[in-house]
Design an enzyme around this catalytic site. Structure first.
Site, PDB file in Angstrom:
ATOM      1  NE  ARG A 120      38.756  41.337  40.142  1.00 14.34           N
ATOM      2  CZ  ARG A 120      39.177  42.117  39.161  1.00 14.34           C
ATOM      3  NH1 ARG A 120      38.345  42.928  38.575  1.00 14.34           N
ATOM      4  NH2 ARG A 120      40.420  42.071  38.754  1.00 14.34           N
ATOM      5  CE  LYS A 185      40.714  48.481  38.948  1.00  9.42           C
ATOM      6  NZ  LYS A 185      40.775  47.145  39.532  1.00  9.42           N
ATOM      7  NE  ARG A 321      58.516  38.307  34.276  1.00 11.61           N
ATOM      8  CZ  ARG A 321      59.176  37.969  35.396  1.00 11.61           C
ATOM      9  NH1 ARG A 321      58.549  37.395  36.374  1.00 11.61           N
ATOM     10  NH2 ARG A 321      60.460  38.178  35.490  1.00 11.61           N
TER      11      ARG A 321
HETATM   12  C1  BTN Z   1      37.797  46.245  41.333  1.00 12.65           C
HETATM   13  O1  BTN Z   1      38.434  45.974  42.358  1.00 12.65           O
HETATM   14  O2  BTN Z   1      38.364  46.423  40.253  1.00 12.65           O
HETATM   15  C2  BTN Z   1      36.304  46.345  41.380  1.00 12.65           C
HETATM   16  C3  BTN Z   1      35.850  47.705  41.861  1.00 12.65           C
HETATM   17  C4  BTN Z   1      34.338  47.851  41.924  1.00 12.65           C
HETATM   18  C5  BTN Z   1      33.932  49.163  42.559  1.00 12.65           C
HETATM   19  C6  BTN Z   1      32.439  49.372  42.465  1.00 12.65           C
HETATM   20  S1  BTN Z   1      31.983  51.035  42.872  1.00 12.65           S
HETATM   21  C7  BTN Z   1      30.296  50.562  42.851  1.00 12.65           C
HETATM   22  C8  BTN Z   1      30.224  49.223  43.547  1.00 12.65           C
HETATM   23  N1  BTN Z   1      30.173  49.398  44.979  1.00 12.65           N
HETATM   24  C9  BTN Z   1      31.250  48.916  45.586  1.00 12.65           C
HETATM   25  O3  BTN Z   1      31.453  48.926  46.822  1.00 12.65           O
HETATM   26  N2  BTN Z   1      32.091  48.371  44.680  1.00 12.65           N
HETATM   27  C10 BTN Z   1      31.570  48.501  43.337  1.00 12.65           C
END
Ligand code: BTN
Length: 323
Positions: A120, A185, A321
């Protein structure tokens, strides 16, 4: 000989000598070594055990489209547009974006590794071969963007259901849809919408799940990260079983979302909401805001108790926080 062949040969977790690998593939030991180095440079922790040869610290399962498909219920198989497993793509989501005009509803693409995995907010998504899961799914909707509020939160619930099915309990959801443990994460979800506000539209849903992270990969991730193997007591779920559970839950969950919207899974979301009651710091288009997490509303907005009263937040970067 390709990196894929080496990974497949080592997948069982036993040590194999360089000469046995070379003989099996009909190449020189130097060619084997070159491919081992390619895999190592991509984050695969291949150990060298002297005369015993090369080995992985744990066994892994190579993704197998036929095995995944065979473990899906017939009703789910019938609804799938396609199911593809690739060794490497730039990104499974970019691949579906390229094919968005012609790919059927519920097309699912997986890759063992991504050369340009996307997260994201323009971030990169670390995608070492064989260790994790990278899946994208194209879902078409007749109702338009207007009916999709809460979709990305609903997807968090769908992924948690899949994890529970393969014995991984204890993951939480950080708004809008990060999958978290206490340590960091575990995975992320990227939803990209294409089409019209009130007409037909399509979502490319990308899901990345960390099954095995090495120390080096945790450092490269640039944020606290954890993996499902650790959460499940040291044994990562079978990658094909997890892929099948995810595809099955996506198929059922997205149909339910079409019928009921986010309201159909808001209670499940609330049960796993890790931000509720926490002191939060938000950054985004509205500037910096602080407050106490007060859950989510029925369309998926984050509720924040601030000194000016309750605010509904549709988009922001959220951190908890410490003090
Ligand atoms: C995030 O930033 O939390 C979202 C991550 C999403 C990663 C997945 S892996 C499969 C698909 N292909 C990508 O390039 N991104 C998503």
């Amino acid at each position: 000989m390709q990196p894929r062949d080496i990974l497949a040969a080592l997948a069982g977790g036993e040590a194999i000598s360089g000469s046995a690998l070379a003989e099996g593939a009909g190449v020189t030991r130097a060619a084997v070594w070159k491919q081992i180095e390619v895999l190592r440079s991509r984050g695969v922790p291949i150990e060298a055990r002297g005369a015993a040869g090369y080995r992985l610290p744990w066994p892994l399962q190579m993704l197998d489209a036929a095995a995944i498909e065979a473990s899906l219920p017939a009703g789910t198989r019938e609804q799938l547009g396609c199911l593809e497993v690739h060794w490497e793509l730039d990104s499974t989501s970019t691949e579906l974006q390229r094919r968005i005009a012609q790919a059927p509803d519920m097309s699912v693409v997986l890759a063992e590794t991504q050369s340009a995995g996307r997260g994201r907010r323009g971030r990169a998504w670390l995608s070492p071969p064989g260790l994790n899961l990278y899946v994208s799914c194209l879902k078409r909707f007749d109702a338009g963007f207007a009916a999709l509020s809460g979709l990305s939160l609903a997807l968090g619930v769908i992924v948690l259901r899949a994890l529970e099915r393969v014995g991984v309990a204890g993951a939480g959801l950080k708004w809008p849809n990060d999958l978290l443990s206490d340590e960091g994460k575990l995975g992320g979800i990227l939803v990209e919408l294409n089409g019209e506000y009130q007409g037909p539209c399509a979502a490319v849903i990308g899901i990345g799940l960390n099954l095995r992270l090495t120390e080096a990969l945790r450092e490269q991730a640039g944020q606290p990260s954890d993996d499902l193997g650790r959460l499940a007591g040291g044994i990562a779920p079978d990658r094909n079983a997890l892929a099948a559970a995810l595809i099955d839950e996506l198929t059922q969950g997205l149909r339910a979302f079409e019928r009921e919207g986010f309201a159909g899974c808001v209670d499940d979301y609330r049960r796993h909401d890790v931000l509720r009651g926490k002191r939060l710091q938000l950054t985004g288009a509205l500037g910096d805001i602080e407050g106490i997490g007060a859950g989510v509303d029925a369309r998926g907005a984050l509720l924040l108790e601030t000194t000016q009263g309750l605010r509904r937040i549709d988009s922001a970067d959220v951190s908890v926080r410490r003090a």
